[in-house]
Scaffold this active site. Sequence first.
Site: not given
Ligand code: ADE
Length: 221
Positions: A86, A113, A150, A164
């Site tokens: 994330p 975690e 794709r 696209d």
């Molecule tokens: N792992 C956990 N959340 C994620 C996200 N938003 N993007 C990529 N990998 C992740």
Amino acid sequence: MKIDILTLFPEMFENVFSSSIIKRAINQKKVQIKIHNFRDYSKDPHHKVDDTPYGGGAGMVLTCQPIFDCVESLKTKDSKVILLTPDGIPYKQGTAYNLSKEKHLIFICGHYEGFDERIRSLCDLQLSIGDYVLTGGELASMVITDSIVRLLPGVIEEESHKNDSFNNNLLDYPTYTKPRNFRGMEVPEVLLSGNHKRIEEYRRLESIKKTQNRRPDLLEK
Ligand code: ADE
């Protein structure tokens, strides 16, 4: 193209790549996708892949050894190693285009975690699919794989992805099919005109209008 995905939950991938366009791309040998359980690479007698964090704190942290060994067994000079996290760089259509030109992608799916910070040193790229936290990188790797496959030559007609959404920072124009009138909702007259220049102008204008309404941030770019 070859894609290797490293995960602790291979079963999550069982049906995802076995239908529709991705399945066809695999059958036509445009892409080879392999799922690896990096627990199989653990040298721990109990195949442990995680441990408690130094300095304390909640949850378990993925250890370096199984992931390093797994990546090193797969990596060649043509590989790009990508961590799903994330806190990675936001994934965009432009990244999909760039990655679709690569020969070999290795995705590392974190879980729990978090992962030992030193795992990042293995990676050429760290990607996030959005500003939210998933339980692991698995869904993110599926999303990214789908969007890349794709774009591979011959997977879908080039004409289909030329327009696209997000190409040229614009959302896609609206499309219609038969019937001309559905419950009083008419197909715009210009699309029935047969005048290709007018149709092209209409589509471009609609594309700009939609982008202005929904994603003004794209136009600012
Ligand atoms: N792992 C956990 N959340 C994620 C996200 N938003 N993007 C990529 N990998 C992740």
